[in-house]
Design an enzyme around this catalytic site. Structure first.
Site, PDB file in Angstrom:
ATOM      1  N   HIS A  23       0.877  -1.170   0.000  1.00 26.40           N
ATOM      2  CA  HIS A  23       0.000   0.000   0.000  1.00 26.40           C
ATOM      3  C   HIS A  23       0.910   1.214   0.000  1.00 26.40           C
ATOM      4  O   HIS A  23       1.658   1.443   0.948  1.00 26.40           O
ATOM      5  CB  HIS A  23      -0.882  -0.060   1.259  1.00 26.40           C
ATOM      6  CG  HIS A  23      -2.061   0.843   1.216  1.00 26.40           C
ATOM      7  ND1 HIS A  23      -3.109   0.666   0.335  1.00 26.40           N
ATOM      8  CD2 HIS A  23      -2.380   1.933   1.957  1.00 26.40           C
ATOM      9  CE1 HIS A  23      -4.013   1.601   0.534  1.00 26.40           C
ATOM     10  NE2 HIS A  23      -3.593   2.396   1.508  1.00 26.40           N
ATOM     11  N   LYS A 168     -10.244   6.325  -3.892  1.00 30.42           N
ATOM     12  CA  LYS A 168      -9.301   7.350  -3.425  1.00 30.42           C
ATOM     13  C   LYS A 168      -7.908   6.944  -3.874  1.00 30.42           C
ATOM     14  O   LYS A 168      -7.517   5.787  -3.718  1.00 30.42           O
ATOM     15  CB  LYS A 168      -9.400   7.414  -1.903  1.00 30.42           C
ATOM     16  CG  LYS A 168      -8.276   8.134  -1.169  1.00 30.42           C
ATOM     17  CD  LYS A 168      -8.710   8.439   0.268  1.00 30.42           C
ATOM     18  CE  LYS A 168      -7.550   8.482   1.232  1.00 30.42           C
ATOM     19  NZ  LYS A 168      -7.951   8.877   2.586  1.00 30.42           N
ATOM     20  N   LYS A 170      -3.806   7.550  -3.528  1.00 27.07           N
ATOM     21  CA  LYS A 170      -2.782   8.134  -2.668  1.00 27.07           C
ATOM     22  C   LYS A 170      -1.679   8.645  -3.585  1.00 27.07           C
ATOM     23  O   LYS A 170      -1.073   7.863  -4.340  1.00 27.07           O
ATOM     24  CB  LYS A 170      -2.217   7.072  -1.724  1.00 27.07           C
ATOM     25  CG  LYS A 170      -3.261   6.324  -0.916  1.00 27.07           C
ATOM     26  CD  LYS A 170      -3.961   7.191   0.105  1.00 27.07           C
ATOM     27  CE  LYS A 170      -3.115   7.440   1.323  1.00 27.07           C
ATOM     28  NZ  LYS A 170      -3.918   8.113   2.385  1.00 27.07           N
ATOM     29  N   ASP A 199      -5.580  11.723  -2.048  1.00 24.04           N
ATOM     30  CA  ASP A 199      -5.016  12.101  -0.750  1.00 24.04           C
ATOM     31  C   ASP A 199      -3.523  12.317  -0.965  1.00 24.04           C
ATOM     32  O   ASP A 199      -2.798  11.390  -1.336  1.00 24.04           O
ATOM     33  CB  ASP A 199      -5.259  10.985   0.275  1.00 24.04           C
ATOM     34  CG  ASP A 199      -4.860  11.394   1.691  1.00 24.04           C
ATOM     35  OD1 ASP A 199      -4.299  12.505   1.853  1.00 24.04           O
ATOM     36  OD2 ASP A 199      -5.112  10.612   2.630  1.00 24.04           O
ATOM     37  N   GLU A 225      -7.724  15.603  -0.526  1.00 22.97           N
ATOM     38  CA  GLU A 225      -7.429  15.485   0.907  1.00 22.97           C
ATOM     39  C   GLU A 225      -5.994  15.919   1.201  1.00 22.97           C
ATOM     40  O   GLU A 225      -5.046  15.457   0.562  1.00 22.97           O
ATOM     41  CB  GLU A 225      -7.642  14.008   1.296  1.00 22.97           C
ATOM     42  CG  GLU A 225      -7.455  13.707   2.752  1.00 22.97           C
ATOM     43  CD  GLU A 225      -7.895  12.261   3.085  1.00 22.97           C
ATOM     44  OE1 GLU A 225      -8.644  11.656   2.289  1.00 22.97           O
ATOM     45  OE2 GLU A 225      -7.467  11.751   4.127  1.00 22.97           O
ATOM     46  N   ASP A 251      -7.180  16.624   6.723  1.00 22.05           N
ATOM     47  CA  ASP A 251      -7.029  15.381   7.486  1.00 22.05           C
ATOM     48  C   ASP A 251      -6.006  15.620   8.608  1.00 22.05           C
ATOM     49  O   ASP A 251      -6.385  15.929   9.744  1.00 22.05           O
ATOM     50  CB  ASP A 251      -6.622  14.223   6.563  1.00 22.05           C
ATOM     51  CG  ASP A 251      -6.517  12.899   7.306  1.00 22.05           C
ATOM     52  OD1 ASP A 251      -6.851  12.851   8.504  1.00 22.05           O
ATOM     53  OD2 ASP A 251      -6.075  11.896   6.711  1.00 22.05           O
ATOM     54  N   LYS A 275     -11.305  10.962  12.241  1.00 19.90           N
ATOM     55  CA  LYS A 275     -10.679   9.675  12.583  1.00 19.90           C
ATOM     56  C   LYS A 275     -10.629   9.577  14.098  1.00 19.90           C
ATOM     57  O   LYS A 275     -10.073  10.462  14.765  1.00 19.90           O
ATOM     58  CB  LYS A 275      -9.251   9.608  12.039  1.00 19.90           C
ATOM     59  CG  LYS A 275      -9.177   9.555  10.528  1.00 19.90           C
ATOM     60  CD  LYS A 275      -7.746   9.490  10.052  1.00 19.90           C
ATOM     61  CE  LYS A 275      -7.697   9.404   8.536  1.00 19.90           C
ATOM     62  NZ  LYS A 275      -6.335   9.538   8.026  1.00 19.90           N
ATOM     63  N   GLU A 329     -14.430   5.551   4.639  1.00 18.72           N
ATOM     64  CA  GLU A 329     -13.423   4.676   4.024  1.00 18.72           C
ATOM     65  C   GLU A 329     -12.970   3.606   5.029  1.00 18.72           C
ATOM     66  O   GLU A 329     -11.778   3.311   5.115  1.00 18.72           O
ATOM     67  CB  GLU A 329     -12.236   5.503   3.514  1.00 18.72           C
ATOM     68  CG  GLU A 329     -11.601   6.367   4.587  1.00 18.72           C
ATOM     69  CD  GLU A 329     -10.360   7.114   4.130  1.00 18.72           C
ATOM     70  OE1 GLU A 329     -10.197   7.350   2.927  1.00 18.72           O
ATOM     71  OE2 GLU A 329      -9.549   7.457   5.003  1.00 18.72           O
TER      72      GLU A 329
HETATM   73  C1  MUC Z   1      -5.000   8.825   5.426  1.00 24.58           C
HETATM   74  O1  MUC Z   1      -4.178   9.733   5.497  1.00 24.58           O
HETATM   75  O2  MUC Z   1      -6.149   9.124   5.134  1.00 24.58           O
HETATM   76  C2  MUC Z   1      -6.537   6.223   4.810  1.00 24.58           C
HETATM   77  C3  MUC Z   1      -6.726   5.427   3.734  1.00 24.58           C
HETATM   78  C4  MUC Z   1      -5.488   5.079   3.261  1.00 24.58           C
HETATM   79  O3  MUC Z   1      -5.240   4.405   2.280  1.00 24.58           O
HETATM   80  O4  MUC Z   1      -4.541   5.652   4.042  1.00 24.58           O
HETATM   81  C5  MUC Z   1      -5.165   6.278   5.105  1.00 24.58           C
HETATM   82  C6  MUC Z   1      -4.548   7.431   5.774  1.00 24.58           C
HETATM   83 MG    MG Z   2      -5.597  11.258   4.710  1.00 23.67          MG
END
Ligand code: MUC
Ligand code: MG
Length: 382
Positions: A23, A168, A170, A199, A225, A251, A275, A329
């Protein structure tokens, strides 16, 4: 009050659970999660479970599995042992007196407390938290394999299964133009029914964000994000006020109710990612959500990639929240090779079905806890 609510014993363990695939995030690539699991017993025999998960040790913020376990064992557990579990705010105040910060550690302990209390009363946690407003929430999946073909296959499968249609991505680890190219290729490969979000996990400076976010929006991204550093509220504010066609979500910048007030006053985000861990527990998540509601800021049910314990506890508090939301999520359990509960929360019609039943409505598997227990396996930290 009878002493049946007295907190009698607290046990902490760190698990190591591999992920189904690497990941990749802006700050690194993870191949396992190391959730800290708290088990708390009351004098009446009731037992509750709590969890705090970090991503990549202390890479997401300052706390790590080891620091969380240490803070609980040495400072937080002694502050609440022999106290009554029913006074949750009182216990949070005691934890704050014993230990500054350490929100993740406090959240794991408070989660176990609320579970034990709700089980004693034979009610679901959402009932202790104000009552349920939502039966389900749209559930996002994160495409973070780093590979376009694999990301698209994952998205396709999840669309066909009726599990996810919010995806989403990253980004932030590669050059921004490479991220834009990657996101654009994924966006072209997804059907119109899918929603694409990104994000950046704080990776960009203000100028990079101002230059590349319009290109991501052009490609079809609708929610962005944490594009800039946690501290960079001026850039967050400018992006929130000037970008057209997408919403900015805070976040890492929004942890405490005071952070939430500051962002609301500055009009520096459209949405808060909530969170439980970073807010320091379920009750404090509600406080941050209350600021969002008062300031006309939307909320999103965020994750730290917890197992089903942390995910179900989060689902309980999210189910109670008023105000405009953008789904959740809580897909952590699906990213892990295996879980530590008998049955996971169901996913139907692209939505997580929010749990019911006493406590968090889970049956935790003690043999699975043993199987992944770091100490029992003699494993080392990352
Ligand atoms: C984050 O920063 O949101 C949430 C989903 C993911 O893949 O990483 C997290 C952390
Ligand atoms: Mg995040």
């Amino acid at each position: 009050m009878s002493n049946e609510f007295t907190i009698e014993r607290i046990q902490v363990r760190i698990l190591d659970i591999p992920t189904i695939r690497p990941h990749k995030l802006s700050f690194g690539s993870i191949q396992r999660q190391s959730p800290v699991i708290v088990q708390l017993w009351l004098r009446n025999g009731a037992c509750g479970f709590g969890e705090a998960a970090t991503i990549g040790g202390p890479s997401w913020n300052e706390e790590s599995p080891e620091s969380i376990a240490h803070a609980i064992e040495h400072y937080l557990a002694p502050a609440v042992l022999e106290q009554k579990a029913s006074g949750i705010e009182h216990l949070l105040a005691r934890m704050d007196m014993a230990c500054k910060g350490n929100a993740f550690a406090k959240s794991a302990l408070e989660m176990a407390l609320i579970d034990a209390l709700a089980r004693t009363l034979n009610i679901p946690a959402w009932q202790l938290l104000g009552g349920k407003l939502h039966e389900s929430l749209p559930l996002a999946w994160t495409l973070a394999s780093g590979d376009v073909e694999r990301d698209l296959q994952e998205a396709q499968l999840r669309l066909e299964q009726g599990r996810h249609r919010i995806f989403k991505m990253k980004i932030g680890a590669r050059a921004p133009q490479d991220d834009v190219a990657h996101v654009s290729r994924i966006a072209r490969g997804l059907p119109d029914t899918a929603t694409l979000t990104v994000d950046v996990n704080q990776a960009w400076d203000g100028n990079t964000a101002r230059r590349y976010l319009p290109q991501l929006i052009e490609a079809g991204v609708t929610l962005i994000e944490q594009p800039v550093a946690k501290w960079n509220v001026p850039a967050l504010r400018q992006l929130t006020q000037e970008l057209k066609g997408a919403l900015i979500m805070a976040d890492e910048t929004v942890c405490t109710p005071q952070d939430a007030m500051m962002l609301a006053r500055e009009q520096a985000s459209h949405v808060f990612s909530l969170k439980v861990a970073k807010h320091g527990g379920l009750l404090r998540t509600r406080k941050v959500a209350a600021v969002a509601e008062a300031a006309d800021i939307g909320w999103y049910g965020g994750t730290m990639l917890e197992t089903s314990i942390g995910s179900a506890a989060s689902a309980h508090v999210f189910s109670t929240l008023p105000g405009a939301h953008h789904g959740c999520e809580l897909f952590g359990p699906q990213l892990l090779v295996d879980d530590i509960v008998e049955q996971q929360m169901p996913i139907r019609d692209f939505a997580l079905q929010l749990p019911d039943g006493p406590g968090y409505g889970l049956t935790v598997s003690l043999s699975q806890l043993d199987r992944f227990d770091r100490a029992l396996a003699g494993r080392q930290p990352l």
